[in-house]
Design a protein around this motif. Structure first.
Motif, PDB file in Angstrom:
ATOM      1  N   UNK A  25       0.824  -1.208   0.000  1.00  0.00           N
ATOM      2  CA  UNK A  25       0.000   0.000   0.000  1.00  0.00           C
ATOM      3  C   UNK A  25       0.863   1.265   0.000  1.00  0.00           C
ATOM      4  N   UNK A  26       1.919   1.358   0.823  1.00  0.00           N
ATOM      5  CA  UNK A  26       2.751   2.573   0.763  1.00  0.00           C
ATOM      6  C   UNK A  26       3.319   2.834  -0.627  1.00  0.00           C
ATOM      7  N   UNK A  27       3.692   1.773  -1.338  1.00  0.00           N
ATOM      8  CA  UNK A  27       4.229   1.954  -2.687  1.00  0.00           C
ATOM      9  C   UNK A  27       3.160   2.513  -3.617  1.00  0.00           C
ATOM     10  N   UNK A  28       1.918   2.041  -3.488  1.00  0.00           N
ATOM     11  CA  UNK A  28       0.826   2.569  -4.312  1.00  0.00           C
ATOM     12  C   UNK A  28       0.615   4.051  -4.018  1.00  0.00           C
ATOM     13  N   UNK A  29       0.717   4.425  -2.738  1.00  0.00           N
ATOM     14  CA  UNK A  29       0.522   5.832  -2.389  1.00  0.00           C
ATOM     15  C   UNK A  29       1.634   6.707  -2.961  1.00  0.00           C
ATOM     16  N   UNK A  30       2.882   6.298  -2.810  1.00  0.00           N
ATOM     17  CA  UNK A  30       3.980   7.117  -3.327  1.00  0.00           C
ATOM     18  C   UNK A  30       3.934   7.149  -4.856  1.00  0.00           C
ATOM     19  N   UNK A  31       3.491   6.049  -5.487  1.00  0.00           N
ATOM     20  CA  UNK A  31       3.274   6.079  -6.941  1.00  0.00           C
ATOM     21  C   UNK A  31       2.293   7.188  -7.304  1.00  0.00           C
ATOM     22  N   UNK A  32       1.182   7.266  -6.538  1.00  0.00           N
ATOM     23  CA  UNK A  32       0.157   8.272  -6.821  1.00  0.00           C
ATOM     24  C   UNK A  32       0.691   9.679  -6.581  1.00  0.00           C
ATOM     25  N   UNK A  33       1.490   9.853  -5.522  1.00  0.00           N
ATOM     26  CA  UNK A  33       2.065  11.161  -5.234  1.00  0.00           C
ATOM     27  C   UNK A  33       3.032  11.573  -6.336  1.00  0.00           C
ATOM     28  N   UNK A  34       3.883  10.668  -6.766  1.00  0.00           N
ATOM     29  CA  UNK A  34       4.820  10.977  -7.850  1.00  0.00           C
ATOM     30  C   UNK A  34       4.073  11.312  -9.138  1.00  0.00           C
ATOM     31  N   UNK A  35       3.007  10.572  -9.416  1.00  0.00           N
ATOM     32  CA  UNK A  35       2.187  10.842 -10.606  1.00  0.00           C
ATOM     33  C   UNK A  35       1.572  12.237 -10.525  1.00  0.00           C
ATOM     34  N   UNK A  36       1.066  12.600  -9.340  1.00  0.00           N
ATOM     35  CA  UNK A  36       0.471  13.923  -9.153  1.00  0.00           C
ATOM     36  C   UNK A  36       1.490  15.025  -9.409  1.00  0.00           C
ATOM     37  N   UNK A  37       2.674  14.882  -8.838  1.00  0.00           N
ATOM     38  CA  UNK A  37       3.681  15.932  -8.972  1.00  0.00           C
ATOM     39  C   UNK A  37       4.242  16.020 -10.395  1.00  0.00           C
ATOM     40  N   UNK A  38       4.221  14.912 -11.103  1.00  0.00           N
ATOM     41  CA  UNK A  38       4.732  14.904 -12.479  1.00  0.00           C
ATOM     42  C   UNK A  38       3.713  15.443 -13.463  1.00  0.00           C
ATOM     43  N   UNK A  39       2.428  15.097 -13.257  1.00  0.00           N
ATOM     44  CA  UNK A  39       1.403  15.405 -14.260  1.00  0.00           C
ATOM     45  C   UNK A  39       0.391  16.439 -13.814  1.00  0.00           C
ATOM     46  N   UNK A  40       0.277  16.652 -12.490  1.00  0.00           N
ATOM     47  CA  UNK A  40      -0.776  17.520 -11.963  1.00  0.00           C
ATOM     48  C   UNK A  40      -2.119  16.825 -11.848  1.00  0.00           C
ATOM     49  N   UNK A  41      -2.172  15.540 -12.148  1.00  0.00           N
ATOM     50  CA  UNK A  41      -3.423  14.772 -12.131  1.00  0.00           C
ATOM     51  C   UNK A  41      -3.583  14.054 -10.795  1.00  0.00           C
ATOM     52  N   UNK A  42      -4.715  14.295 -10.133  1.00  0.00           N
ATOM     53  CA  UNK A  42      -4.981  13.633  -8.850  1.00  0.00           C
ATOM     54  C   UNK A  42      -5.422  12.191  -9.048  1.00  0.00           C
ATOM     55  N   UNK A  43      -5.969  11.884 -10.198  1.00  0.00           N
ATOM     56  CA  UNK A  43      -6.406  10.516 -10.502  1.00  0.00           C
ATOM     57  C   UNK A  43      -5.251   9.710 -11.078  1.00  0.00           C
ATOM     58  N   UNK A  44      -5.081   8.501 -10.576  1.00  0.00           N
ATOM     59  CA  UNK A  44      -4.131   7.594 -11.193  1.00  0.00           C
ATOM     60  C   UNK A  44      -4.636   7.203 -12.574  1.00  0.00           C
ATOM     61  N   UNK A  45      -3.735   6.930 -13.519  1.00  0.00           N
ATOM     62  CA  UNK A  45      -4.187   6.540 -14.872  1.00  0.00           C
ATOM     63  C   UNK A  45      -4.919   5.216 -14.838  1.00  0.00           C
ATOM     64  N   UNK A  46      -5.813   5.017 -15.793  1.00  0.00           N
ATOM     65  CA  UNK A  46      -6.557   3.767 -15.900  1.00  0.00           C
ATOM     66  C   UNK A  46      -5.613   2.627 -16.241  1.00  0.00           C
ATOM     67  N   UNK A  47      -5.959   1.436 -15.760  1.00  0.00           N
ATOM     68  CA  UNK A  47      -5.130   0.254 -16.040  1.00  0.00           C
ATOM     69  C   UNK A  47      -5.208  -0.092 -17.528  1.00  0.00           C
TER      70      UNK A  47
END
Length: 323
Positions: free
Chosen positions: A301-323
């Motif tokens: 779970x922590x890895x999923x959260x940091x993935x989402x945080x990195x995605x947010x900071x890189x793209x500005x998108x709060x939603x994770x991309x669709x699978x």
């Protein structure tokens, strides 16, 4: 990344189960830098940005002395790549004041997670009103007679304060109505305090499930917090036993309905409380259970959260991309 965690004092962390600690550990594992401060250390002065006295720390890997302070400095929040608001409830006036300071920091360029305005707009018990189709019958009121009428209709009810956490102040009243008047007086302070009343959900014996949603996507496992003995509360702080289990179709339905909506408002991480297919709370301040789910299932779970945080900071998108 350079990350600032706004949290309770580091000295009180129980690292074997603390979710904020697990976020820090995963962030450091990826090479990100960690700093921490308390809400009381936030400050603003006209002509200057929002600052805080922060501790730049390194996690040691030890169980007791788990961090080492490298430096203590006053820094502008806008200097950090992300500011993570992880202060535990109560959601009181001081918490709200902190969100206003954090919102000012946003205006100065800081990226705050979860967004301060979204934290204020989604008080954890009242936020379910927007999603009433997924809830058990619920009443929010100051009026004692309204509570009595609700009890007469549903017979078996749960009463709780709006500002409680960890199961604090929760009462069950069965059909006999024993002590209902006294409980109402205690919780609503003779009409001065608004309270929540919900129809009792018998499936609490199977657990009060914490369903985590990160970047709009549900974590595939919940933590069912199962009451022990004669206790009606499943909260871990009230002695409940945490058992990780795959999400049910009902859990997924609720998570998929709420997750993208709330993520789009700036809530990168939410914790849904679900009992027997009914939504009872939406936790946004400092949702927990990362370590319990990870330890029991192997899903990181922590890895999923940091993935989402990195995605947010890189793209500005709060939603994770669709699978």
């Amino acid at each position: 990344m350079n990350l600032l965690f706004v949290a309770d004092p580091l000295e009180v962390f129980k690292t074997y189960k603390d979710t904020t600690f697990s976020m820090m550990r995963e962030a450091q594992r990826r090479g990100h830098r960690i700093a921490a401060c308390e809400p009381s250390q936030l400050r603003w002065q006209r002509g200057r940005p929002v600052t805080a006295t922060v501790r730049e720390i390194v996690l040691t890997g030890e169980a007791d002395d788990w961090f080492r302070t490298e430096a203590t400095t006053e820094r502008a929040l806008s200097e950090f790549d992300a500011v993570l608001m992880r202060k535990d409830p109560p959601f009181d006036a001081e918490y709200i004041y902190a969100t206003h300071l954090l919102e000012q920091a946003e205006r100065e360029g800081a990226k705050v997670v979860n967004k301060p305005r979204a934290l204020r707009d989604h008080p954890e018990k009242l936020a379910i009103m927007e999603f009433a189709d997924h809830t058990t019958p619920t009443l929010v009121t100051r009026e004692a007679q309204a509570v009595r009428d609700f009890h007469a209709e549903h017979q078996d009810i749960i009463l709780k304060p709006l500002d409680g956490m960890g199961g604090m102040g929760i009462f069950r009243v069965k059909a006999d109505g024993l002590n209902l008047g006294s409980i109402i007086e205690t919780l609503n302070d003779n009409g001065a305090q608004t309270i929540m009343v919900q129809r009792f959900v018998p499936d609490i014996v199977k657990g009060d499930k914490r369903v985590l949603v990160i970047g709009g996507k549900p974590v595939p496992f919940s933590l069912a917090r199962i009451p022990q003995g004669s206790e009606v509360r499943g909260n871990l702080a009230a002695g409940g036993k945490g058992v990780a289990q795959p999400l049910t179709p009902e859990d997924l339905k609720i998570a998929k309905a709420l997750g993208p909506v709330l993520a789009a408002r700036g809530l990168l991480l939410i914790g849904l409380d679900v009992i027997g297919g009914s939504l009872t709370e939406i936790n946004v301040t400092s949702p927990t259970c990362f370590q319990e789910i990870t330890d029991q299932t192997g899903f990181d779970v922590p890895a999923m959260f940091i993935d989402a945080l990195e995605h947010l900071l890189k793209t500005g998108e709060w939603l994770l991309p669709a699978d």
